[in-house]
Design a protein around this motif. Structure first.
Motif, PDB file in Angstrom:
ATOM      1  N   GLU A 185       0.834  -1.202   0.000  1.00  0.00           N
ATOM      2  CA  GLU A 185       0.000   0.000   0.000  1.00  0.00           C
ATOM      3  C   GLU A 185       0.868   1.251   0.000  1.00  0.00           C
ATOM      4  N   MET A 189      -3.617   3.217  -0.578  1.00  0.00           N
ATOM      5  CA  MET A 189      -4.060   2.629  -1.853  1.00  0.00           C
ATOM      6  C   MET A 189      -3.285   1.352  -2.140  1.00  0.00           C
ATOM      7  N   GLU A 245      -1.114   0.931  -9.441  1.00  0.00           N
ATOM      8  CA  GLU A 245      -2.494   0.633  -9.039  1.00  0.00           C
ATOM      9  C   GLU A 245      -3.044  -0.342 -10.069  1.00  0.00           C
ATOM     10  N   THR A 248      -6.405   0.314 -12.716  1.00  0.00           N
ATOM     11  CA  THR A 248      -6.261   1.310 -13.778  1.00  0.00           C
ATOM     12  C   THR A 248      -4.922   1.237 -14.500  1.00  0.00           C
ATOM     13  N   ILE A 289      -2.012   9.201  -7.316  1.00  0.00           N
ATOM     14  CA  ILE A 289      -3.055   8.520  -6.539  1.00  0.00           C
ATOM     15  C   ILE A 289      -4.435   9.062  -6.909  1.00  0.00           C
ATOM     16  N   GLN A 290      -4.536  10.379  -7.053  1.00  0.00           N
ATOM     17  CA  GLN A 290      -5.822  10.977  -7.413  1.00  0.00           C
ATOM     18  C   GLN A 290      -6.250  10.563  -8.809  1.00  0.00           C
ATOM     19  N   GLN A 293      -7.521   7.076  -8.470  1.00  0.00           N
ATOM     20  CA  GLN A 293      -8.785   7.045  -7.741  1.00  0.00           C
ATOM     21  C   GLN A 293      -9.934   7.516  -8.619  1.00  0.00           C
ATOM     22  N   ASP A 294      -9.712   8.557  -9.404  1.00  0.00           N
ATOM     23  CA  ASP A 294     -10.759   9.034 -10.320  1.00  0.00           C
ATOM     24  C   ASP A 294     -11.131   7.947 -11.324  1.00  0.00           C
ATOM     25  N   MET A 296     -10.786   4.671 -10.921  1.00  0.00           N
ATOM     26  CA  MET A 296     -11.481   3.590 -10.221  1.00  0.00           C
ATOM     27  C   MET A 296     -12.922   3.979  -9.890  1.00  0.00           C
ATOM     28  N   ASP A 297     -13.139   5.233  -9.496  1.00  0.00           N
ATOM     29  CA  ASP A 297     -14.492   5.687  -9.168  1.00  0.00           C
ATOM     30  C   ASP A 297     -15.406   5.580 -10.381  1.00  0.00           C
ATOM     31  N   ASN A 300     -16.052   1.853 -11.043  1.00  0.00           N
ATOM     32  CA  ASN A 300     -16.938   1.282 -10.030  1.00  0.00           C
ATOM     33  C   ASN A 300     -18.368   1.767 -10.197  1.00  0.00           C
TER      34      ASN A 300
END
Length: 374
Positions: A185, A189, A245, A248, A289-290, A293-294, A296-297, A300
């Motif tokens: 991690e 993450m 990650e 993505t 990371i952002q 995360q964007d 993955m969001d 999802n």
């Protein structure tokens, strides 16, 4: 009654149709739409910065006749990646401008290396297509050279696996395995750690540059031999670590242990040219990371949330439609018919409100003259 029966069947039919549609959506979105979204965006504009302190050959001193290596030099490696043409629904062309600078010197005297790399990649696998063949430019006054490649570079594939991948090294201009090390991690993450080790590469066989093989007096090199000419080859090694990650394929953190040196052979490190460890700085890590995360969001939302909501609503609509349809099919009590028997709608022999009961009125008899007597 026909109108009432017809309208009572319309709503169940609508609900059943809506429920079937929503259930179909719940099934099709994960299998169709997610695949459409698992592609590298066509509007890339990413800057990564890595910093460290290391040893650097002082080129001005070398030209003056002495191989001087400066120690503990602050170094910054910056890479700016943008999208270029040709790019389309399946492929993306990226251009990466990369510089390595010693920040204790100003202007060109601080520039150690500068490269412009252009490559066309598959938007899903992130592998190069070589259509068109990628190019590498290392000098502003020299044209870019075509260099085909087979490995990853700036991004890993969507749904990265815990396996070995080919990875293209820009300095060696060759592909080397990058191996999965562990799952870990970074700032909360989940990432996959990969490692690549590049053994000494003779750079004079990679790029035809006069600085990649130099002949100077032994005294200049700082080795025994006095004024005897000694030919040195420029060698390159690297240990590259990447933290990715997996969903993505975004590289969250990168680190390179760069080492270039002059040596009479690959095992003889006579003069360091560049020896530094360069990890991503914290701002770059947070930005990456952002980005992940964007991505993955979005995946999802389309791949999980929307199908679940559509599936639940579809089941509810389907059950409601079937229930109303079955209930309506049983029929109801028909409305009573009017007339006959002299009864009013409100009951036998009882007038309804507002009605007049003519049967209970007194009858007035009007006398009629007897016309026969006349």
């Amino acid at each position: 009654m026909a109108e009432r029966s017809g309208s009572s069947r319309i709503l169940p039919c609508i609900l059943v149709g809506l429920g079937a549609f929503l259930l179909a959506i719940a099934v099709l979105i994960p299998t169709y739409m997610v695949g459409k979204l698992e592609k590298t965006p066509l509007d890339l504009e990413v800057t990564t910065i890595a910093t460290g302190n290391g040893s650097v050959l002082n080129s001005a001193a070398l030209l003056a006749g002495k191989a001087q290596v400066d120690k503990n030099v602050p170094i910054v490696a910056q890479r700016y990646v943008t999208t270029q043409e040709p790019s389309n629904a399946d492929d993306i062309t990226v251009q990466a401008g990369q510089t390595v600078i010693r920040t204790d010197k100003q202007g060109e005297s601080g520039l150690l290396t500068a490269t412009v790399d252009t490559v066309t990649l598959d938007r899903v696998s992130s592998m190069p297509t070589n259509d068109p063949v990628g190019t590498i430019q290392t000098s502003a006054d020299q044209p870019a050279e075509e260099v085909s490649r087979e490995g990853l570079q700036y991004k890993f594939p969507f749904n990265t696996e815990q396996q070995t991948y080919p990875y293209f090294d820009l300095n060696a201009r060759a592909n080397y395995d990058i191996n999965f090390v562990e799952e870990t991690e970074i700032n909360g993450m989940k990432v996959y750690h990969f490692n690549q080790t590049i053994e000494p590469v003779d750079l004079s066989k990679v790029v035809n540059s006069p600085t990649n093989k130099l002949t100077l007096p032994a005294d200049t090199w700082g080795v025994p031999g006095g004024t005897t000419p000694v030919t040195m080859t420029r060698w390159y090694t690297n240990v590259r670590d990447l933290w990715v990650e997996p969903k993505t394929g975004v590289v969250i953190k990168g680190q390179e242990q760069l080492h270039q040196y002059y040596g009479r052979n690959k095992n003889s490190v006579d003069v360091d040219v560049l020896n530094v460890t360069l990890p991503f700085d914290e701002e770059t890590i947070e930005y990456q990371i952002q980005q992940a995360q964007d991505g993955m969001d979005t995946l999802n939302l389309v791949g999980r949330t929307v199908p679940i909501v559509a599936g639940v609503l579809g089941v509810i609509a389907l059950i409601a439609g079937i229930f109303l349809g079955v209930r309506g099919g049983k029929g109801g009590t028909p409305a009573p018919a009017h007339g006959g028997g002299g009864q009013s709608p409100s009951g036998a022999g009882t007038p309804a409100p507002g009605e007049h009961d003519w049967t209970n009125d007194d009858t007035q008899v009007i006398p009629r003259p007897d016309l026969r007597k006349e």
